[in-house]
Scaffold this motif. Structure first.
Motif, PDB file in Angstrom:
ATOM      1  N   ASN A  61      -2.180  -2.360  -3.491  1.00  0.00           N
ATOM      2  CA  ASN A  61      -3.417  -1.756  -2.974  1.00  0.00           C
ATOM      3  C   ASN A  61      -4.643  -2.648  -3.196  1.00  0.00           C
ATOM      4  O   ASN A  61      -5.674  -2.210  -3.727  1.00  0.00           O
ATOM      5  CB  ASN A  61      -3.651  -0.383  -3.616  1.00  0.00           C
ATOM      6  N   LEU A  91       2.944  -1.235   4.284  1.00  0.00           N
ATOM      7  CA  LEU A  91       2.726   0.174   3.966  1.00  0.00           C
ATOM      8  C   LEU A  91       4.072   0.800   3.596  1.00  0.00           C
ATOM      9  O   LEU A  91       5.045   0.689   4.350  1.00  0.00           O
ATOM     10  CB  LEU A  91       2.115   0.898   5.164  1.00  0.00           C
ATOM     11  N   GLY A 129      -8.520  -1.605  -3.289  1.00  0.00           N
ATOM     12  CA  GLY A 129      -8.310  -0.801  -2.095  1.00  0.00           C
ATOM     13  C   GLY A 129      -8.275   0.686  -2.423  1.00  0.00           C
ATOM     14  O   GLY A 129      -8.768   1.116  -3.470  1.00  0.00           O
ATOM     15  N   TYR A 177       0.848  -1.188   0.000  1.00  0.00           N
ATOM     16  CA  TYR A 177       0.000   0.000   0.000  1.00  0.00           C
ATOM     17  C   TYR A 177       0.887   1.243   0.000  1.00  0.00           C
ATOM     18  O   TYR A 177       1.889   1.308   0.722  1.00  0.00           O
ATOM     19  CB  TYR A 177      -0.924   0.014   1.213  1.00  0.00           C
ATOM     20  N   LEU A 212      -3.908   4.177  -5.641  1.00  0.00           N
ATOM     21  CA  LEU A 212      -2.452   4.191  -5.501  1.00  0.00           C
ATOM     22  C   LEU A 212      -1.939   5.616  -5.390  1.00  0.00           C
ATOM     23  O   LEU A 212      -1.024   5.916  -4.619  1.00  0.00           O
ATOM     24  CB  LEU A 212      -1.818   3.483  -6.705  1.00  0.00           C
ATOM     25  N   TYR A 241      -2.864   6.154   8.577  1.00  0.00           N
ATOM     26  CA  TYR A 241      -3.145   5.109   7.586  1.00  0.00           C
ATOM     27  C   TYR A 241      -3.345   3.761   8.278  1.00  0.00           C
ATOM     28  O   TYR A 241      -4.266   3.005   7.945  1.00  0.00           O
ATOM     29  CB  TYR A 241      -2.003   5.026   6.580  1.00  0.00           C
TER      30      TYR A 241
END
Length: 404
Positions: free
Chosen positions: A126, A142, A88, A49, A91, A156
């Motif tokens: 993601n 992450l 998700g 992510y 990006l 986040y």
């Protein structure tokens, strides 16, 4: 330097010379190397992510994935909440207004995209909750360029932690669940510790520790440098940067707002070194070629600024590290933050010093290491003899000897 009073120019020059400049190619190469190291550790696939700004509602970041609720089949009167979705968060943040700026997210997104092309079977970029279930991803990773105060990374992580599904996956991390990781190019000591203390207990991997005014200078010199930043800070700005971090680091794509504001905040009577944190402007240090010789000079300046005892004359990176080890803490990440060197490079040199017998397992100087340091100090103290002329000396006044 002409903007500073004459009495402050020496300290201002030292502070500016200690800023570590990270070229764009080095940023991409080193961040990719750390990610590939984490990839080899497994288990895979891992979900990557890109750390972006999360919107908040009532002080809480919005959930990372959408949720749906339905009646529980096991318990009457209760509902089961489940995260869903195949995709998700974006990006790179979607443009919502004209001339909206994209920061470091764009650079990191490019690194993740290139990495995904080489490892399609092992990396998910993601992914949504449905893809995590389908591919049985075990790692939530992450990625960011910089951990300053740690606020953005924690926001986040909180966006994911608010999901009951994610917490359920995390509770089974020892055998089939989901564990959390954070990968960054650089991070401050305080910011990294805040991230590690998050409820998800993430593993943090860095390329380098970020040098700051607090880590580079000895305690007695820190106040002097902080006072310098406060006296010349543009009105309304935070003298030590966001979170009072005082970072001495600048990327090719921009300088963090955690750096002292005198370096990046323009004002009516103040011209910043990196205006508005944009490193590609005219007059920026990035307009000059970043050579290994300049980087070596910066490391030597950092070693000299952080030394508390007699100054050593460094002859190599090994003796620079040896000089830095005379001050605690002495672990590789602390030395990295003190000198602005990559953690892997510091660890490699520390292993070499151990092999030579200059330091012990606790990174303290041995008898042989102290002997090397003392020789470097004596060499530094050598000075040429004064050059005199050949004229004869005659006294101009004489007095009679006493008690004669």
């Amino acid at each position: 330097m002409d903007q500073f009073d004459e009495a402050d120019r020496a300290d201002a020059a030292i502070l500016a010379s200690l800023i570590r400049l990270v070229p764009g190619d080095a940023f991409r190469r080193d961040l990719t190397r750390v990610l590939e190291d984490r990839l080899r550790i497994g288990p895979n696939p891992m979900a990557l992510y890109n750390e972006t700004e999360r919107k908040k509602w009532n002080g809480q970041p919005n959930r990372l994935f959408p949720e749906t609720s339905r009646a529980s089949k096991m318990q009457k009167g209760k509902k089961t909440v489940r995260a869903y979705g195949r995709v998700g968060p974006p990006l790179v943040p979607r443009q919502r207004q004209v001339a909206e700026e994209i920061g470091s997210e764009g650079v990191v997104a490019n690194v993740l995209t290139q990495l995904h092309k080489r490892h399609r079977k092992s990396i998910l970029i993601n992914p949504g909750a449905d893809i995590i279930r389908e591919k049985r991803a075990r790692r939530f990773v992450l990625v960011t360029d910089f951990i300053g105060s740690g606020d953005r990374v924690i926001n986040y992580l909180n966006a994911a932690w608010r999901l009951r599904t994610v917490r359920s996956w995390w509770s089974r991390r020892s055998h089939s669940g989901l564990c959390f990781e954070v990968v960054a190019y650089a991070g401050t000591e305080a910011g990294v510790q805040r991230v590690k203390d998050h409820a998800s207990s993430p593993t943090v991997s860095l390329v380098t520790r970020c040098p700051t005014i607090q880590t580079v200078f000895p305690r007695g010199k820190v106040r002097q440098m902080e006072e310098l930043c406060r006296r010349y800070a543009p009105t309304g700005s935070k003298p030590m940067g966001y979170g009072e971090v005082g970072a001495l680091l600048a990327f090719d794509h921009g300088m963090p707002n955690n750096a002292p504001s005198i370096f990046w905040k323009d004002a009516r009577r103040w011209s910043a070194l990196v205006p508005e944190r944009a490193s590609s402007t005219a007059g920026s240090p990035y307009q000059e070629t970043h050579t290994p010789e300049k980087e070596r000079a910066r490391i030597e300046a950092s070693a000299k600024a952080s030394d508390t005892g007699a100054i050593l004359r460094p002859t190599s990176l090994e003796t620079i590290i040896l000089s830095a080890l005379r001050r605690s803490p002495r672990h590789s990440e602390a030395i990295s933050g003190r000198l602005g060197m990559n953690i892997d490079d510091v660890s490699e040199i520390l292993d070499r010093l151990k092999g030579w017998g200059w330091i012990n397992a606790s990174h303290q100087l041995t008898e042989r290491g102290r002997m090397v340091a003392s020789r470097l100090i004596r060499q530094d103290r050598k000075s040429p003899l004064p050059q005199g002329d050949d004229t004869m000396y005659f006294p101009n006044a004489l007095r009679a000897p006493r008690d004669v």
